[in-house]
Design a protein around this motif. Structure first.
Motif, PDB file in Angstrom:
ATOM      1  N   ASP A 298      50.912 -70.896 108.633  1.00  8.80           N
ATOM      2  CA  ASP A 298      51.048 -70.018 109.801  1.00  8.80           C
ATOM      3  C   ASP A 298      52.447 -69.419 109.901  1.00  8.80           C
ATOM      4  OD1 ASP A 298      52.052 -72.560 110.453  1.00  8.80           O
ATOM      5  OD2 ASP A 298      51.526 -72.366 112.560  1.00  8.80           O
ATOM      6  N   LEU A 299      53.438 -70.024 109.275  1.00  5.74           N
ATOM      7  CA  LEU A 299      54.783 -69.469 109.255  1.00  5.74           C
ATOM      8  C   LEU A 299      54.833 -68.122 108.537  1.00  5.74           C
ATOM      9  CD1 LEU A 299      56.850 -72.617 108.221  1.00  5.74           C
ATOM     10  CD2 LEU A 299      56.777 -71.552 110.473  1.00  5.74           C
ATOM     11  N   TYR A 300      53.972 -67.951 107.553  1.00  8.98           N
ATOM     12  CA  TYR A 300      54.041 -66.809 106.656  1.00  8.98           C
ATOM     13  C   TYR A 300      53.065 -65.688 107.020  1.00  8.98           C
ATOM     14  CZ  TYR A 300      56.538 -70.223 103.860  1.00  8.98           C
ATOM     15  OH  TYR A 300      57.437 -71.156 103.438  1.00  8.98           O
ATOM     16  N   GLN A 301      52.260 -65.887 108.037  1.00 11.05           N
ATOM     17  CA  GLN A 301      51.192 -64.939 108.361  1.00 11.05           C
ATOM     18  C   GLN A 301      51.689 -63.553 108.762  1.00 11.05           C
ATOM     19  OE1 GLN A 301      48.014 -65.391 107.610  1.00 11.05           O
ATOM     20  NE2 GLN A 301      48.624 -67.383 106.818  1.00 11.05           N
ATOM     21  N   GLN A 302      52.941 -63.427 109.125  1.00 14.16           N
ATOM     22  CA  GLN A 302      53.455 -62.105 109.475  1.00 14.16           C
ATOM     23  C   GLN A 302      53.890 -61.316 108.244  1.00 14.16           C
ATOM     24  OE1 GLN A 302      56.878 -62.382 111.954  1.00 14.16           O
ATOM     25  NE2 GLN A 302      58.015 -63.648 110.538  1.00 14.16           N
ATOM     26  N   SER A 303      53.813 -61.903 107.068  1.00 10.98           N
ATOM     27  CA  SER A 303      54.249 -61.251 105.839  1.00 10.98           C
ATOM     28  C   SER A 303      53.064 -61.150 104.881  1.00 10.98           C
ATOM     29  CB  SER A 303      55.396 -62.042 105.202  1.00 10.98           C
ATOM     30  OG  SER A 303      55.916 -61.341 104.095  1.00 10.98           O
ATOM     31  N   LEU A 304      52.334 -60.057 104.991  1.00 12.50           N
ATOM     32  CA  LEU A 304      51.090 -59.894 104.242  1.00 12.50           C
ATOM     33  C   LEU A 304      51.251 -58.924 103.074  1.00 12.50           C
ATOM     34  CD1 LEU A 304      48.633 -59.653 107.266  1.00 12.50           C
ATOM     35  CD2 LEU A 304      49.283 -61.686 105.933  1.00 12.50           C
ATOM     36  N   PHE A 305      50.423 -59.102 102.064  1.00  8.29           N
ATOM     37  CA  PHE A 305      50.448 -58.248 100.889  1.00  8.29           C
ATOM     38  C   PHE A 305      50.114 -56.799 101.246  1.00  8.29           C
ATOM     39  CE2 PHE A 305      49.336 -56.591  96.738  1.00  8.29           C
ATOM     40  CZ  PHE A 305      50.280 -57.191  95.917  1.00  8.29           C
ATOM     41  N   THR A 306      49.350 -56.601 102.281  1.00  9.69           N
ATOM     42  CA  THR A 306      48.970 -55.246 102.689  1.00  9.69           C
ATOM     43  C   THR A 306      50.114 -54.475 103.334  1.00  9.69           C
ATOM     44  OG1 THR A 306      48.120 -56.112 104.777  1.00  9.69           O
ATOM     45  CG2 THR A 306      46.524 -55.798 102.984  1.00  9.69           C
ATOM     46  N   ASP A 307      51.229 -55.145 103.627  1.00 13.14           N
ATOM     47  CA  ASP A 307      52.377 -54.507 104.275  1.00 13.14           C
ATOM     48  C   ASP A 307      53.495 -54.224 103.273  1.00 13.14           C
ATOM     49  OD1 ASP A 307      51.177 -54.742 106.821  1.00 13.14           O
ATOM     50  OD2 ASP A 307      51.934 -56.794 107.015  1.00 13.14           O
ATOM     51  N   ASN A 308      54.150 -53.078 103.456  1.00 11.15           N
ATOM     52  CA  ASN A 308      55.350 -52.741 102.689  1.00 11.15           C
ATOM     53  C   ASN A 308      55.126 -52.817 101.177  1.00 11.15           C
ATOM     54  OD1 ASN A 308      58.031 -51.989 102.298  1.00 11.15           O
ATOM     55  ND2 ASN A 308      58.790 -54.088 102.503  1.00 11.15           N
ATOM     56  N   ASN A 309      54.047 -52.221 100.719  1.00 14.88           N
ATOM     57  CA  ASN A 309      53.758 -52.158  99.271  1.00 14.88           C
ATOM     58  C   ASN A 309      53.726 -53.537  98.603  1.00 14.88           C
ATOM     59  OD1 ASN A 309      53.655 -49.250  99.205  1.00 14.88           O
ATOM     60  ND2 ASN A 309      55.872 -49.310  99.408  1.00 14.88           N
ATOM     61  N   GLY A 310      53.203 -54.523  99.297  1.00 11.91           N
ATOM     62  CA  GLY A 310      53.062 -55.862  98.728  1.00 11.91           C
ATOM     63  C   GLY A 310      54.157 -56.834  99.091  1.00 11.91           C
TER      64      GLY A 310
ATOM     65  N   ILE B 224      66.561 -63.556 110.136  1.00 11.57           N
ATOM     66  CA  ILE B 224      67.211 -64.772 109.628  1.00 11.57           C
ATOM     67  C   ILE B 224      66.531 -66.005 110.218  1.00 11.57           C
ATOM     68  CG2 ILE B 224      69.351 -66.127 109.692  1.00 11.57           C
ATOM     69  CD1 ILE B 224      70.885 -63.475 109.491  1.00 11.57           C
ATOM     70  N   ILE B 225      66.168 -65.940 111.487  1.00  5.43           N
ATOM     71  CA  ILE B 225      65.494 -67.072 112.135  1.00  5.43           C
ATOM     72  C   ILE B 225      64.181 -67.379 111.423  1.00  5.43           C
ATOM     73  CG2 ILE B 225      64.349 -67.825 114.262  1.00  5.43           C
ATOM     74  CD1 ILE B 225      66.542 -66.199 115.778  1.00  5.43           C
ATOM     75  N   THR B 226      63.404 -66.348 111.131  1.00  8.13           N
ATOM     76  CA  THR B 226      62.130 -66.559 110.426  1.00  8.13           C
ATOM     77  C   THR B 226      62.375 -67.106 109.031  1.00  8.13           C
ATOM     78  OG1 THR B 226      61.033 -64.822 111.694  1.00  8.13           O
ATOM     79  CG2 THR B 226      60.035 -65.426 109.589  1.00  8.13           C
ATOM     80  N   ARG B 227      63.357 -66.556 108.320  1.00 13.02           N
ATOM     81  CA  ARG B 227      63.666 -67.064 106.978  1.00 13.02           C
ATOM     82  C   ARG B 227      64.035 -68.545 107.040  1.00 13.02           C
ATOM     83  NH1 ARG B 227      68.733 -66.633 104.185  1.00 13.02           N
ATOM     84  NH2 ARG B 227      69.424 -67.478 106.175  1.00 13.02           N
ATOM     85  N   ASP B 228      64.833 -68.920 108.038  1.00 12.61           N
ATOM     86  CA  ASP B 228      65.225 -70.322 108.177  1.00 12.61           C
ATOM     87  C   ASP B 228      64.010 -71.200 108.484  1.00 12.61           C
ATOM     88  OD1 ASP B 228      67.806 -69.523 107.644  1.00 12.61           O
ATOM     89  OD2 ASP B 228      68.495 -69.707 109.727  1.00 12.61           O
ATOM     90  N   GLN B 229      63.084 -70.696 109.283  1.00 18.09           N
ATOM     91  CA  GLN B 229      61.846 -71.442 109.551  1.00 18.09           C
ATOM     92  C   GLN B 229      61.032 -71.579 108.277  1.00 18.09           C
ATOM     93  OE1 GLN B 229      60.185 -69.073 112.717  1.00 18.09           O
ATOM     94  NE2 GLN B 229      61.131 -70.328 114.302  1.00 18.09           N
ATOM     95  N   TRP B 230      60.967 -70.527 107.490  1.00 17.58           N
ATOM     96  CA  TRP B 230      60.254 -70.609 106.209  1.00 17.58           C
ATOM     97  C   TRP B 230      60.876 -71.687 105.337  1.00 17.58           C
ATOM     98  CZ3 TRP B 230      59.054 -65.141 103.806  1.00 17.58           C
ATOM     99  CH2 TRP B 230      58.172 -64.452 104.649  1.00 17.58           C
ATOM    100  N   ARG B 231      62.187 -71.692 105.262  1.00 20.43           N
ATOM    101  CA  ARG B 231      62.875 -72.648 104.402  1.00 20.43           C
ATOM    102  C   ARG B 231      62.668 -74.081 104.859  1.00 20.43           C
ATOM    103  NH1 ARG B 231      68.895 -72.118 101.688  1.00 20.43           N
ATOM    104  NH2 ARG B 231      68.597 -73.877 100.257  1.00 20.43           N
ATOM    105  N   GLU B 232      62.697 -74.296 106.171  1.00 18.59           N
ATOM    106  CA  GLU B 232      62.478 -75.633 106.711  1.00 18.59           C
ATOM    107  C   GLU B 232      61.005 -76.028 106.719  1.00 18.59           C
ATOM    108  OE1 GLU B 232      64.423 -76.134 110.481  1.00 18.59           O
ATOM    109  OE2 GLU B 232      66.232 -75.143 109.743  1.00 18.59           O
TER     110      GLU B 232
END
Length: 173
Positions: free
Chosen positions: A142-154, A161-169
């Motif tokens: 669920d952390l990654y659901q805002q980053s889909l292949f259909t967006d921004n040419n894949g 930065i907050i989201t990236r840090d959540q992804w990393r943790e």
């Protein structure tokens, strides 16, 4: 979550999200096997900065600082500093290459050519299989659901930065 369920739900994720899932798993695996070295820290810090690169000039500067372990994942020789550590690890150089190659190839394999969605999914599958085999916890999808292949040419939508840090943790704050 089972391996198959995880992969089915991850299929729609962007290249950035796939690479970051691989990074999350690779970090956990390196901790498990005791691979600790400044080159490893540099590798993770560099690759975790990738999703924050949104401008071509910033990307070029970021890419130029990729480091020796990224180069190893792109088929260069193992850095001499890590060569000394290999006898102490439960893996050999070929196995280390496979683990490092997954997140590196998802990114570099798609930067300068046509997007290769099937290959990126194969690298993601490799990392998920490693996590499954080694008893590592899969990151929360669920952390990654805002980053889909259909967006921004894949590549998915830009993240903070907050989201990236959540992804990393691997957890939501």
């Amino acid at each position: 979550m089972t391996r198959d369920s995880f992969l089915n739900q991850a299929r729609e994720l962007s290249l950035s999200a796939r690479a970051c899932i691989c990074l999350h798993i690779t970090e956990a695996y390196f901790r498990k096997i005791g691979l600790d070295h400044p080159l490893v820290d540099e590798f993770f810090d560099h690759l975790w900065d990738h999703p924050l690169q949104t401008e071509p000039k910033a990307f070029s500067s970021w890419e130029a600082k990729r480091g020796d372990l990224v180069d190893f994942g792109l088929t260069d020789d193992l850095p001499d500093d890590l060569d000394e550590l290999m006898p102490k690890l439960p893996i050999d150089e070929a196995q280390l290459f496979s683990v490092v190659e997954a997140p590196v190839e998802i990114l570099w394999g798609n930067f300068f050519s046509n997007l290769n969605e099937p290959a990126s999914f194969e690298y993601l599958t490799f990392s998920v299989d490693l996590a499954d085999k080694e008893g590592l916890i899969f990151p929360k999808l669920d952390l990654y659901q805002q980053s889909l292949f259909t967006d921004n040419n894949g590549w998915g939508k830009p993240i903070s930065i907050i989201t990236r840090d959540q992804w990393r943790e691997g957890k939501v704050h």
